[in-house]
Design an enzyme around this catalytic site. Structure first.
Site, PDB file in Angstrom:
ATOM      1  CE1 TYR A 229       1.847 -38.502  29.700  1.00 24.00           C
ATOM      2  CE2 TYR A 229       2.337 -39.921  31.387  1.00 24.00           C
ATOM      3  CZ  TYR A 229       1.631 -39.616  30.324  1.00 24.00           C
ATOM      4  OH  TYR A 229       1.185 -40.725  29.388  1.00 24.00           O
ATOM      5  N   GLY A 230       3.626 -32.624  32.939  1.00 23.04           N
ATOM      6  CA  GLY A 230       4.244 -31.597  33.798  1.00 23.04           C
ATOM      7  C   GLY A 230       5.006 -31.120  33.426  1.00 23.04           C
TER       8      GLY A 230
END
Length: 326
Positions: free
Chosen positions: A53-54
């Site tokens: 995530y990210g």
């Protein structure tokens, strides 16, 4: 929030979890702080994130926020085995890749252990190698419990059975898969497999990628992610069938004096086999709307009617005279 046990393990989590997929991109550090504090104040403890995530930014933000909400008050679940290399998404579930991801996660999360460590997706590495990495993580004390994510039915059963075959292996305690009134495919074989091996089940995107909130009933708002970089994610649920389900949820919400989100989330949370739906709220305002589902119980006839309109009767639903408590 009420606590629920994850499968037949000793892990207890809140009835809803907080997802962090948008952190670091669509959710700012200030918004993330408010999301976590509001969630914790509502009695939530399960926070789900991932190394992917990210590109690790979501984990880093969560790690910094353990100064605000104490680490010991949280059940931190993260995932490994899904990375971006040369701008390409790659699933690598080899032992080396998984354990490297774990070290990075611990560093970013500012913790010496993860409560639930999940294989993000089924990969091409031999299953026994992938699961051996989970055993190593648990035996080292860096992970308390292990699970899987996005595994279909036979993959779920294979992983759980392999781990049970020899005493001392870390049991696979959960699976995390998309599940909502707009996505009931998990009922075909995943949920039966999860129940058969007594695992927990965490639905992601319980609001049908945001569509069940009702925000797309009259078009696509300009400030929505569906109007920009996330259009590919939302568009599959903007078809005629999905619109009919959303309208059925809207009718139920009107009759019960609830919001569409309250109805849709209560339906998922109380579906047979579900442990805790993951709330992917992007803003504190969205989370407030989701948390309003805590304490809501749909009348059995409403839940059954939603079953019928969204895909047919649900196996395992028990008539328990549930009452609405807005």
């Amino acid at each position: 929030m009420q606590l629920r046990t994850v499968g037949r393990s000793g892990l207890e989590v809140s009835e809803f979890g907080l997802g962090t997929m948008t952190w670091g991109r669509d959710t700012s550090a200030e918004q993330a702080r408010q999301l976590l504090t509001d969630f914790a104040e509502a009695g939530g403890n399960l926070v789900d994130t991932a190394a992917a995530y990210g590109s690790g930014e979501a984990e880093r933000m969560l790690g910094e926020l353990t100064r605000v909400v104490p680490r010991e008050e949280l059940v931190i679940a993260t995932k490994a085995g899904f990375v971006v290399r040369d701008r390409q998404r790659v699933v690598d579930t080899s032992a080396r890749a998984l354990l490297t991801d774990l070290e990075g996660s611990l560093r970013r999360l500012r913790t010496d252990h993860v409560d639930l460590w999940q294989v993000h997706a089924w990969g091409s590495a031999p299953l026994e190698e992938t699961l051996a990495a989970l055993d190593q993580a648990v035996s080292s004390g860096k992970v308390r419990y292990v699970g899987v994510s996005n595994f279909i039915g036979w993959q779920t059963a294979a992983a759980a059975t392999w781990q049970r075959a020899v005493p001392g292996r870390a049991p696979v305690v959960s699976n995390q898969v998309e599940y909502s009134l707009l996505a009931r495919r998990a009922e075909v074989e995943i949920l039966p497999a999860v129940r058969a091996v007594q695992m927990g089940f965490f639905p992601w995107s319980p609001l049908g990628r945001g569509v069940l909130s009702g925000k797309y009933r009259h078009g696509t708002p300009r400030d929505s992610r569906a109007a920009s970089h996330f259009a590919w994610f939302t568009e599959p649920y903007l078809d005629a069938r999905s619109r009919a389900v959303v309208e059925a949820v809207a009718r139920a919400a009107d009759g019960l004096d609830l919001t569409l989100s309250q109805v849709a989330l209560a339906w998922v949370r109380d579906a047979p086999g579900v442990t805790a739906p993951l709330l992917g709220a992007r803003t504190p305002e969205q989370l407030t709307g989701c948390l309003a589902a805590v304490g809501v119980r749909l009348p059995e006839q409403i839940a059954s009617a939603l079953d019928d309109v969204s895909g047919g009767p649900m196996r395992g639903r028990v008539g328990d005279d549930r009452l609405t408590n807005p």
